[in-house]
Scaffold this active site. Structure first.
Site, PDB file in Angstrom:
ATOM      1  N   ARG A 108      15.879  49.294  46.298  1.00 48.32           N
ATOM      2  CA  ARG A 108      17.085  50.113  46.345  1.00 48.32           C
ATOM      3  C   ARG A 108      18.300  49.309  46.790  1.00 48.32           C
ATOM      4  O   ARG A 108      19.395  49.848  46.894  1.00 48.32           O
ATOM      5  CB  ARG A 108      16.869  51.235  47.347  1.00 48.32           C
ATOM      6  CG  ARG A 108      16.717  52.615  46.684  1.00 48.32           C
ATOM      7  CD  ARG A 108      16.477  53.576  47.817  1.00 48.32           C
ATOM      8  NE  ARG A 108      16.715  54.943  47.522  1.00 48.32           N
ATOM      9  CZ  ARG A 108      15.739  55.825  47.249  1.00 48.32           C
ATOM     10  NH1 ARG A 108      14.502  55.442  47.120  1.00 48.32           N
ATOM     11  NH2 ARG A 108      16.040  57.087  47.085  1.00 48.32           N
ATOM     12  N   ARG A 166      14.730  71.877  43.284  1.00 51.56           N
ATOM     13  CA  ARG A 166      13.344  71.438  43.083  1.00 51.56           C
ATOM     14  C   ARG A 166      12.430  71.762  44.261  1.00 51.56           C
ATOM     15  O   ARG A 166      12.867  71.833  45.408  1.00 51.56           O
ATOM     16  CB  ARG A 166      13.284  69.949  42.720  1.00 51.56           C
ATOM     17  CG  ARG A 166      13.745  69.012  43.788  1.00 51.56           C
ATOM     18  CD  ARG A 166      13.833  67.581  43.240  1.00 51.56           C
ATOM     19  NE  ARG A 166      14.180  66.658  44.282  1.00 51.56           N
ATOM     20  CZ  ARG A 166      14.330  65.354  44.114  1.00 51.56           C
ATOM     21  NH1 ARG A 166      14.170  64.813  42.928  1.00 51.56           N
ATOM     22  NH2 ARG A 166      14.644  64.579  45.127  1.00 51.56           N
ATOM     23  N   ARG A 200      11.885  69.491  49.980  1.00 52.92           N
ATOM     24  CA  ARG A 200      12.172  68.334  50.823  1.00 52.92           C
ATOM     25  C   ARG A 200      13.327  68.642  51.772  1.00 52.92           C
ATOM     26  O   ARG A 200      14.300  69.283  51.388  1.00 52.92           O
ATOM     27  CB  ARG A 200      12.540  67.135  49.940  1.00 52.92           C
ATOM     28  CG  ARG A 200      11.333  66.461  49.359  1.00 52.92           C
ATOM     29  CD  ARG A 200      11.690  65.398  48.374  1.00 52.92           C
ATOM     30  NE  ARG A 200      12.730  64.483  48.817  1.00 52.92           N
ATOM     31  CZ  ARG A 200      13.074  63.399  48.133  1.00 52.92           C
ATOM     32  NH1 ARG A 200      12.448  63.102  47.001  1.00 52.92           N
ATOM     33  NH2 ARG A 200      14.032  62.611  48.576  1.00 52.92           N
ATOM     34  N   ARG A 206      23.177  60.724  49.569  1.00 56.97           N
ATOM     35  CA  ARG A 206      22.201  59.917  48.836  1.00 56.97           C
ATOM     36  C   ARG A 206      22.830  59.337  47.568  1.00 56.97           C
ATOM     37  O   ARG A 206      22.547  58.193  47.187  1.00 56.97           O
ATOM     38  CB  ARG A 206      20.961  60.770  48.522  1.00 56.97           C
ATOM     39  CG  ARG A 206      20.133  61.046  49.776  1.00 56.97           C
ATOM     40  CD  ARG A 206      19.200  62.222  49.620  1.00 56.97           C
ATOM     41  NE  ARG A 206      18.189  62.019  48.613  1.00 56.97           N
ATOM     42  CZ  ARG A 206      17.494  63.005  48.036  1.00 56.97           C
ATOM     43  NH1 ARG A 206      17.713  64.258  48.390  1.00 56.97           N
ATOM     44  NH2 ARG A 206      16.598  62.732  47.139  1.00 56.97           N
TER      45      ARG A 206
HETATM   46  P1  AMP Z   1      13.284  59.239  47.553  1.00 52.21           P
HETATM   47  O1  AMP Z   1      12.064  60.091  47.686  1.00 52.21           O
HETATM   48  O2  AMP Z   1      13.053  58.030  46.712  1.00 52.21           O
HETATM   49  O3  AMP Z   1      14.491  60.028  47.104  1.00 52.21           O
HETATM   50  O4  AMP Z   1      13.620  58.703  49.022  1.00 52.21           O
HETATM   51  C1  AMP Z   1      13.932  59.580  50.079  1.00 52.21           C
HETATM   52  C2  AMP Z   1      14.619  58.822  51.205  1.00 52.21           C
HETATM   53  O5  AMP Z   1      13.717  57.830  51.715  1.00 52.21           O
HETATM   54  C3  AMP Z   1      15.867  58.057  50.809  1.00 52.21           C
HETATM   55  O6  AMP Z   1      17.041  58.868  50.809  1.00 52.21           O
HETATM   56  C4  AMP Z   1      15.905  56.972  51.891  1.00 52.21           C
HETATM   57  O7  AMP Z   1      16.365  57.497  53.123  1.00 52.21           O
HETATM   58  C5  AMP Z   1      14.435  56.644  52.064  1.00 52.21           C
HETATM   59  N1  AMP Z   1      14.003  55.568  51.140  1.00 52.21           N
HETATM   60  C6  AMP Z   1      13.112  55.671  50.115  1.00 52.21           C
HETATM   61  N2  AMP Z   1      12.942  54.500  49.488  1.00 52.21           N
HETATM   62  C7  AMP Z   1      13.760  53.618  50.134  1.00 52.21           C
HETATM   63  C8  AMP Z   1      14.059  52.243  49.951  1.00 52.21           C
HETATM   64  N3  AMP Z   1      13.497  51.504  48.963  1.00 52.21           N
HETATM   65  N4  AMP Z   1      14.951  51.670  50.806  1.00 52.21           N
HETATM   66  C9  AMP Z   1      15.519  52.370  51.798  1.00 52.21           C
HETATM   67  N5  AMP Z   1      15.300  53.675  52.015  1.00 52.21           N
HETATM   68  C10 AMP Z   1      14.427  54.299  51.195  1.00 52.21           C
END
Ligand code: AMP
Length: 220
Positions: free
Chosen positions: A88, A127, A161, A172
């Site tokens: 990311r 969702r 979530r 985000r």
């Molecule tokens: P996601 O389920 O991919 O939308 O991730 C949910 C949250 O987890 C994100 O908004 C970040 O706070 C954290 N997160 C997930 N993957 C990463 C990553 N590769 N680097 C940093 N934070 C992450």
């Protein structure tokens, strides 16, 4: 086959990763899911990540790089994996290149699911998932046949979530544009990037991804 799915929150990375798991028999590695599990378990990493995630910001590179490096060593990743939500940041992408090289592996492709921000807020805030099997649903686009029962496993509990609120989604998206979007040119410059139209239906996006994966298989 080792893949990265790139795209803003709500683009459909998780949904498409699950479909690729079925067609290619390779595992989905979602750093978001791993971090949510760590938060639920109250582990040291979970405690560090919880507030950052609630704010819609990114957890530190060191934490996620470590989680992914350990996970890739597990047996079920040996025939391939789909990275969903990682890397990311450019620093994470560089760390990934390095750790894969150290393990004698490489990325076969990075697939960007492209979609405009204005479509994402409605997608994300609607969702929810089955608390038992994780099947994904949506208030508008994909309701279970019976509102109280999961189509897939018959479960009767659903969950949303904690970070799928309008306010957190805005943070985000901001984090995505500032820190993650530069990966589009990072991988484009390395000849790894394919882009699909994320506005298409779930099947439509899956079809576009299928074409990318088939082209890679023919090439290799
Ligand atoms: P996601 O389920 O991919 O939308 O991730 C949910 C949250 O987890 C994100 O908004 C970040 O706070 C954290 N997160 C997930 N993957 C990463 C990553 N590769 N680097 C940093 N934070 C992450």
């Amino acid at each position: 086959m080792n893949l990265v799915l790139l795209g803003p929150p709500g683009a459909g990375k998780g949904t498409q990763a699950k479909l690729i798991e079925d067609t290619r028999k390779i595992v989905q590695l979602s750093t978001g899911e791993m971090l949510r599990a760590a938060v639920a378990a109250g582990s040291e990493i979970g405690q560090k990540a919880k507030l950052v995630m609630e704010r819609g910001e990114l957890v530190s590179d060191d934490i996620v790089n470590g989680i992914i490096s350990d996970r890739i060593d597990e047996k079920d990743c040996q025939s391939g994996f789909i990275l969903d939500g990682f890397p990311r940041t450019v620093a994470q992408a560089e760390a990934l290149d390095k750790l894969l090289a150290g393990k004698g592996k490489r990325l076969d492709a990075v697939i960007e699911i492209r979609i405009d921000d204005d479509k994402l807020i409605e997608r994300i805030t609607g969702r929810f998932t089955c608390a038992n099997c994780g099947e994904g649903y949506h208030d508008v686009f994909k309701r279970p046949k019976n509102d109280e029962i999961c189509d897939k496993c018959g479960g009767t509990e659903f969950k949303r979530r904690a970070d799928d609120t309008v306010e957190t989604v805005r943070s985000r998206l901001k984090a995505y544009h500032a820190q993650t979007a530069p990966l589009i040119s990072y991988y484009g410059d390395r000849g790894k990037l394919s882009t699909v139209d994320g506005l298409a239906s779930i099947d439509g996006v899956a079809q576009q991804i299928e074409e990318v994966l088939t082209a890679i298989e023919v090439r290799d």
